[in-house]
Design a protein around this motif. Structure first.
Motif, short mmCIF file in Angstrom:
data_model
loop_
_atom_site.label_atom_id
_atom_site.label_comp_id
_atom_site.label_asym_id
_atom_site.label_seq_id
_atom_site.Cartn_x
_atom_site.Cartn_y
_atom_site.Cartn_z
N GLU A 9 0.86 -1.18 0.00
CA GLU A 9 0.00 0.00 0.00
C GLU A 9 0.90 1.22 0.00
OE1 GLU A 9 -3.25 2.29 2.86
OE2 GLU A 9 -2.03 0.68 3.70
N VAL A 10 0.66 2.15 -0.92
CA VAL A 10 1.34 3.44 -0.90
C VAL A 10 0.28 4.45 -0.49
CG1 VAL A 10 2.57 5.18 -2.24
CG2 VAL A 10 2.99 2.75 -2.67
N ARG A 11 0.55 5.13 0.61
CA ARG A 11 -0.43 6.07 1.15
C ARG A 11 0.27 7.32 1.66
NH1 ARG A 11 0.49 6.08 6.45
NH2 ARG A 11 1.00 4.17 7.57
N PRO A 12 -0.51 8.40 1.84
CA PRO A 12 0.10 9.60 2.41
C PRO A 12 0.73 9.29 3.77
CG PRO A 12 -2.05 10.11 1.50
CD PRO A 12 -1.92 8.61 1.48
N ALA A 13 1.90 9.86 3.99
CA ALA A 13 2.59 9.66 5.27
C ALA A 13 1.90 10.47 6.35
CB ALA A 13 4.04 10.10 5.14
N ALA A 21 9.67 5.67 9.16
CA ALA A 21 10.25 6.26 7.95
C ALA A 21 11.71 6.64 8.19
CB ALA A 21 9.44 7.48 7.52
N CYS A 22 12.00 7.14 9.37
CA CYS A 22 13.39 7.49 9.71
C CYS A 22 14.27 6.24 9.67
CB CYS A 22 13.42 8.15 11.09
SG CYS A 22 15.05 8.75 11.54
N PRO A 63 2.88 21.72 5.17
CA PRO A 63 1.84 21.80 4.15
C PRO A 63 2.39 21.97 2.73
CG PRO A 63 1.94 23.84 5.39
CD PRO A 63 2.89 22.88 6.06
N THR A 64 3.67 22.28 2.60
CA THR A 64 4.26 22.45 1.26
C THR A 64 4.85 21.16 0.71
OG1 THR A 64 6.39 23.16 2.16
CG2 THR A 64 4.77 24.88 1.70
N ASN A 65 4.83 20.09 1.51
CA ASN A 65 5.36 18.80 1.07
C ASN A 65 4.24 17.80 0.87
OD1 ASN A 65 8.01 19.71 1.35
ND2 ASN A 65 8.21 18.91 3.43
N TYR A 66 4.49 16.83 0.00
CA TYR A 66 3.62 15.68 -0.16
C TYR A 66 4.49 14.47 0.12
CZ TYR A 66 0.56 12.18 -2.26
OH TYR A 66 -0.24 11.09 -2.48
N SER A 67 4.20 13.79 1.21
CA SER A 67 5.00 12.64 1.64
C SER A 67 4.15 11.38 1.58
CB SER A 67 5.47 12.84 3.08
OG SER A 67 6.15 14.06 3.23
N VAL A 68 4.76 10.30 1.12
CA VAL A 68 4.09 9.02 1.08
C VAL A 68 4.98 7.95 1.68
CG1 VAL A 68 2.60 9.53 -0.91
CG2 VAL A 68 4.86 8.56 -1.29
N VAL A 69 4.33 6.92 2.19
CA VAL A 69 5.05 5.75 2.66
C VAL A 69 4.51 4.53 1.92
CG1 VAL A 69 5.68 6.62 4.95
CG2 VAL A 69 3.48 5.47 4.64
N ALA A 70 5.38 3.56 1.72
CA ALA A 70 5.00 2.26 1.19
C ALA A 70 4.94 1.31 2.38
CB ALA A 70 6.01 1.77 0.17
N GLN A 72 4.16 -2.59 3.53
CA GLN A 72 4.05 -3.97 3.06
C GLN A 72 3.88 -4.87 4.27
OE1 GLN A 72 7.61 -5.88 1.28
NE2 GLN A 72 6.33 -6.04 -0.54
N ASP A 73 2.82 -5.62 4.28
CA ASP A 73 2.53 -6.52 5.40
C ASP A 73 2.58 -5.78 6.73
OD1 ASP A 73 2.24 -8.61 3.56
OD2 ASP A 73 4.36 -9.15 3.71
N GLY A 74 2.06 -4.54 6.74
CA GLY A 74 1.98 -3.75 7.96
C GLY A 74 3.24 -3.03 8.37
N VAL A 75 4.30 -3.11 7.56
CA VAL A 75 5.59 -2.49 7.89
C VAL A 75 5.91 -1.40 6.86
CG1 VAL A 75 8.08 -2.92 8.14
CG2 VAL A 75 6.43 -4.63 8.92
N VAL A 76 6.34 -0.23 7.34
CA VAL A 76 6.79 0.83 6.42
C VAL A 76 8.11 0.38 5.81
CG1 VAL A 76 7.57 3.23 6.24
CG2 VAL A 76 5.61 2.67 7.68
N VAL A 77 8.12 0.23 4.48
CA VAL A 77 9.30 -0.27 3.77
C VAL A 77 9.89 0.75 2.80
CG1 VAL A 77 8.61 -2.69 3.99
CG2 VAL A 77 7.93 -1.39 1.95
N GLY A 78 9.19 1.89 2.62
CA GLY A 78 9.68 2.92 1.72
C GLY A 78 9.07 4.26 2.07
#
Length: 181
Positions: A9-13, A21-22, A63-70, A72-78
């Motif tokens: 799932e790629v969704r807004p961070a 993410a860090c 508010p000036t950034n658009y951040s997303v996380v990937a 996978q199986d409940g873990v942030v991988v990207g």
């Protein structure tokens, strides 16, 4: 390891994703970008210096950034971050998911967002490690640039398509009728 993407799932961070993410940022830089930092402790420390959960949370909250996380199986991988000026400031993966399409999914999502904002071209500074990936995704190499932390990067840019779908799947709005059919 399977090359298939499982439940990606790629969704807004969200600010609550900052710690995970860090971890992605720090592991990707330390473990995958050795050719870039050459295992030099000073370069690595400078590069990782602003990669803290607090700083990442502030980037996500801006508010000036658009951040997303990937995820996978409940873990942030990207994680990827696009600035309002059309700069891809971050695009990093956990080492174990490289080559599985996660980076491409992140890139497609931020490109769609850029189109929805009316950005005509994206730009980024890639490491040597990411150079092949961005070239394969249609980005044009425009020369070398040294980063403030001592790593030589490649300046890439990509023209975005008019009428490309926005992040929500809708077509990008035109500002005039000059090219409409």
């Amino acid at each position: 390891m399977s090359s298939e993407i499982r439940s990606l799932e790629v969704r807004p961070a969200e600010v609550s994703d900052a710690v995970a993410a860090c971890t992605v940022l720090r592991r990707s830089i330390a473990e995958c970008c050795g050719v870039d930092h050459k295992q030099d402790p000073a370069i690595l420390a400078a590069w990782l210096g602003n990669k803290t959960p607090e700083m990442v949370a502030s980037w996500f909250a801006s508010p000036t950034n658009y951040s997303v996380v990937a995820v996978q199986d409940g873990v942030v991988v990207g994680v990827a971050l696009l600035t309002g000026a059309g700069k891809l400031a971050l695009c990093y993966l956990l080492p174990e998911v490289r080559g599985q399409g996660v980076g491409k999914a992140l890139l497609e999502r931020v490109e769609a967002q850029a189109c929805s904002w009316g950005v005509k071209a994206l730009q980024l500074h890639s490491t040597a490690t990411g150079e092949g990936f961005f070239a394969k995704c249609g980005y044009i190499d425009s020369g070398k640039v040294r980063s403030p932390y001592g790593v030589e990067t490649v300046f890439f840019w990509k023209q975005l398509e008019a009428g490309a779908p926005a992040a929500d799947g809708s077509k990008r709005k035109r500002f005039c009728n000059c090219n409409s059919a």
